[in-house]
Design an enzyme around this catalytic site. Sequence first.
Site, PDB file in Angstrom:
ATOM      1  N   HIS A 121       0.836  -1.206   0.000  1.00 54.29           N
ATOM      2  CA  HIS A 121       0.000   0.000   0.000  1.00 54.29           C
ATOM      3  C   HIS A 121       0.865   1.249   0.000  1.00 54.29           C
ATOM      4  O   HIS A 121       0.599   2.210  -0.727  1.00 54.29           O
ATOM      5  CB  HIS A 121      -0.927  -0.008   1.220  1.00 54.29           C
ATOM      6  CG  HIS A 121      -1.963   1.070   1.189  1.00 54.29           C
ATOM      7  ND1 HIS A 121      -1.834   2.243   1.889  1.00 54.29           N
ATOM      8  CD2 HIS A 121      -3.153   1.160   0.527  1.00 54.29           C
ATOM      9  CE1 HIS A 121      -2.890   3.003   1.681  1.00 54.29           C
ATOM     10  NE2 HIS A 121      -3.709   2.376   0.858  1.00 54.29           N
TER      11      HIS A 121
ATOM     12  N   HIS B  70      -4.583   6.609  -5.264  1.00 55.48           N
ATOM     13  CA  HIS B  70      -5.642   7.317  -4.560  1.00 55.48           C
ATOM     14  C   HIS B  70      -6.106   8.525  -5.370  1.00 55.48           C
ATOM     15  O   HIS B  70      -5.390   9.042  -6.212  1.00 55.48           O
ATOM     16  CB  HIS B  70      -5.166   7.777  -3.183  1.00 55.48           C
ATOM     17  CG  HIS B  70      -5.129   6.688  -2.170  1.00 55.48           C
ATOM     18  ND1 HIS B  70      -4.018   5.921  -1.937  1.00 55.48           N
ATOM     19  CD2 HIS B  70      -6.092   6.214  -1.340  1.00 55.48           C
ATOM     20  CE1 HIS B  70      -4.277   5.027  -1.008  1.00 55.48           C
ATOM     21  NE2 HIS B  70      -5.529   5.175  -0.623  1.00 55.48           N
TER      22      HIS B  70
ATOM     23  N   HIS C 282      -7.467  -1.279  -4.997  1.00 58.71           N
ATOM     24  CA  HIS C 282      -7.713  -1.817  -3.662  1.00 58.71           C
ATOM     25  C   HIS C 282      -8.452  -3.158  -3.724  1.00 58.71           C
ATOM     26  O   HIS C 282      -8.248  -4.013  -2.852  1.00 58.71           O
ATOM     27  CB  HIS C 282      -8.492  -0.814  -2.820  1.00 58.71           C
ATOM     28  CG  HIS C 282      -7.651   0.298  -2.277  1.00 58.71           C
ATOM     29  ND1 HIS C 282      -7.406   1.452  -2.974  1.00 58.71           N
ATOM     30  CD2 HIS C 282      -6.977   0.421  -1.104  1.00 58.71           C
ATOM     31  CE1 HIS C 282      -6.632   2.252  -2.254  1.00 58.71           C
ATOM     32  NE2 HIS C 282      -6.353   1.655  -1.118  1.00 58.71           N
TER      33      HIS C 282
ATOM     34  N   HIS D  15     -14.504   7.030   3.561  1.00 59.20           N
ATOM     35  CA  HIS D  15     -13.163   6.454   3.526  1.00 59.20           C
ATOM     36  C   HIS D  15     -12.124   7.365   4.152  1.00 59.20           C
ATOM     37  O   HIS D  15     -11.369   6.969   5.032  1.00 59.20           O
ATOM     38  CB  HIS D  15     -12.751   6.128   2.086  1.00 59.20           C
ATOM     39  CG  HIS D  15     -11.273   5.919   1.928  1.00 59.20           C
ATOM     40  ND1 HIS D  15     -10.430   6.911   1.458  1.00 59.20           N
ATOM     41  CD2 HIS D  15     -10.478   4.857   2.197  1.00 59.20           C
ATOM     42  CE1 HIS D  15      -9.189   6.467   1.446  1.00 59.20           C
ATOM     43  NE2 HIS D  15      -9.186   5.231   1.886  1.00 59.20           N
TER      44      HIS D  15
ATOM     45  N   HIS E 222      -9.737   7.080   8.270  1.00 61.05           N
ATOM     46  CA  HIS E 222      -8.297   6.867   8.462  1.00 61.05           C
ATOM     47  C   HIS E 222      -7.789   7.620   9.688  1.00 61.05           C
ATOM     48  O   HIS E 222      -7.214   7.013  10.601  1.00 61.05           O
ATOM     49  CB  HIS E 222      -7.536   7.254   7.196  1.00 61.05           C
ATOM     50  CG  HIS E 222      -7.432   6.145   6.208  1.00 61.05           C
ATOM     51  ND1 HIS E 222      -6.433   5.183   6.259  1.00 61.05           N
ATOM     52  CD2 HIS E 222      -8.190   5.822   5.133  1.00 61.05           C
ATOM     53  CE1 HIS E 222      -6.586   4.323   5.276  1.00 61.05           C
ATOM     54  NE2 HIS E 222      -7.654   4.685   4.570  1.00 61.05           N
TER      55      HIS E 222
ATOM     56  N   PHE F  42      -1.196   7.452   4.627  1.00 62.61           N
ATOM     57  CA  PHE F  42      -1.271   6.308   3.727  1.00 62.61           C
ATOM     58  C   PHE F  42      -0.038   5.408   3.806  1.00 62.61           C
ATOM     59  O   PHE F  42      -0.143   4.196   3.598  1.00 62.61           O
ATOM     60  CB  PHE F  42      -1.464   6.777   2.282  1.00 62.61           C
ATOM     61  CG  PHE F  42      -2.840   7.318   2.005  1.00 62.61           C
ATOM     62  CD1 PHE F  42      -3.924   6.947   2.776  1.00 62.61           C
ATOM     63  CD2 PHE F  42      -3.066   8.196   0.955  1.00 62.61           C
ATOM     64  CE1 PHE F  42      -5.201   7.436   2.527  1.00 62.61           C
ATOM     65  CE2 PHE F  42      -4.334   8.697   0.689  1.00 62.61           C
ATOM     66  CZ  PHE F  42      -5.393   8.318   1.477  1.00 62.61           C
TER      67      PHE F  42
ATOM     68  N   HIS G  65     -11.237  -1.290   4.164  1.00 66.60           N
ATOM     69  CA  HIS G  65     -11.301  -1.281   2.704  1.00 66.60           C
ATOM     70  C   HIS G  65     -12.180  -2.404   2.171  1.00 66.60           C
ATOM     71  O   HIS G  65     -12.641  -2.317   1.029  1.00 66.60           O
ATOM     72  CB  HIS G  65      -9.895  -1.315   2.115  1.00 66.60           C
ATOM     73  CG  HIS G  65      -9.335   0.049   1.948  1.00 66.60           C
ATOM     74  ND1 HIS G  65      -9.563   0.821   0.832  1.00 66.60           N
ATOM     75  CD2 HIS G  65      -8.593   0.820   2.792  1.00 66.60           C
ATOM     76  CE1 HIS G  65      -8.978   1.991   0.979  1.00 66.60           C
ATOM     77  NE2 HIS G  65      -8.392   2.023   2.158  1.00 66.60           N
TER      78      HIS G  65
END
Length: 570
Positions: A165, A186, A195, A315, A319, A336, A349
């Site tokens: 990732h 992204h 993903h 989403h 995070h 990220f 995810h």
Amino acid sequence: MPPRPRGVAAPRTLSSFQPLRCSGLHLLLLPTKYSSNPPPRRLSCCKATGGSRRDVLLGLGRAAAAAGLATSQYALAAPIQTPDPATCNPPADTAPADLSCCLPYGTGTAIADFKPPPASAPLRVRPAAHLADENYVAKYEWAVELMTKLPDDDPRSFAQQWRVHCAFCDAVYDQVGFQDLDLQIHNSWLFFPWHRFYLYFHERILGKLIGDDTFALPFWNWDAPDGMTFPAIYANQSSPLYDERRNPAHLPPFTVDLDYNGTDSNIPRDQQIQQNLTTMYHGIQCQEDGTLLRAALPAGRPARPRAGTVEQVPHGPLHPWVGDPSQPNGEDMGPFYSAARDPVFYAHHGNVDRMWHIWRGLTPSNTDFTDADWLDATFLFYDEDARLVRARVRDCLDAAALRYTYQDVGLPWLNAKPATTAGGSAAPATGSLPATMNQTVRVAVTRPRTSRSRREKDAEEEVLVVEGIAVADHSKYVKFDVFVNVSSSSQGGAATTAAAECAGSVALPPHAVRMGNDKGAAMSTAARFGISDLLDDIGADGDKTVVVSLVPRCAGDTVTVGGVRIEYIK
């Protein structure tokens, strides 16, 4: 090797696996911020080197809208190609200077083309995390423990899995043929397919390690009331699913906030649940077909944040909601580069992917892009046999063909239509653009057309464009909300994204983007929000002028907005 749980079969051996070692590794120490003229950064891991109103729930327009894009100024050039695994950059900005996220690769490593599993393969059913039983949890924990015990240079190891990732999300690889343009999955149309593949291979590796070809990853069911807490299976400190770098205030039974702005709202649970449901509904109804087609990322274009609504909210906010605020950048889930180091990342995810899966089945008109520049974009992953695999977007569009599905737990947000804000007339315009988002800005926007017929609205969506969004520090979580004709009672930012007057949000978790040769430049983007239904819902379809409110939520002092206008998209 840890003992297997009682009742779980012994794993099959992987006789064909040969550990891949990274030889000749050279690491350059770099500044944590881009300078105006930084030195080249390279790592070498080998010696030789009319229908539905739901489309932009996923940031994906219908095929007709995609075809229309091809004739616009954003006409596509070529699909993104698999990166050169022999050469990569250190992750940028928020990541530690000595971290390498390069895929394991040695001279002569073969790259195979992806082949989907046979139709006769068992169907893996991904369960809701809060409904998982003890036997499933024991199996899942065993699989993750085995993965963590693999040598760090094994591409199937957890140490390498979370770095995948990082590699594709933090400016590690260049676009093939375009040095210093990063391959960023992204905030573009690559987000959902990349993903999906990532979870697919991760899931199959875990299943192979425990010898269970029916094993499926769980999903965090944050879109339904019973799943709106941090999943308990990840909160057990003695479990391999536990990560100490989390916000301790947000562990069970604390209710998740899908519109998290960096601080807790501390409202009653019932009210938070309803707000979450209307936020999910808003993610469907406040957007329209084709409004986020600028998410296209063909080869040769610098990455720019133009995400779909699910990628933005919920989403994006989840995070930093999970990440530990005492860490420098809210690690692990916050930035990220480290997000996939937390096992709950894969459950989060899983539900994001489930949204795509659900959207495609809501109505026959919900179809994916047909543009070859999307379908033929390719990625690299290691599979359960430690083989390096080249996968195309077109190969992941059908979850059934990949032999997985999701437990049916209902969609309570489908009927959670938000109400208009009580309190009278719209707040007046009190500012002008361009402006820094250190305070709420309200500007009057002229509508070229008013009182359009239903046929006209079906033919062309009215789109609110927020342009010239410049983020000076993309190491911070940035969020601001966009409202149309929000009432005077909501001055001071009282309205939430659950309100009917909300057009959407710009929510950007910390991540790195290399901006071509101008690496000292601020990250710049635009956002587009479909508002035809919104104007109908708030009774403003006949207004010649609307007041657009930009309400900063996080790091507004690092964001400037250039302007707001209205356009129409077929």
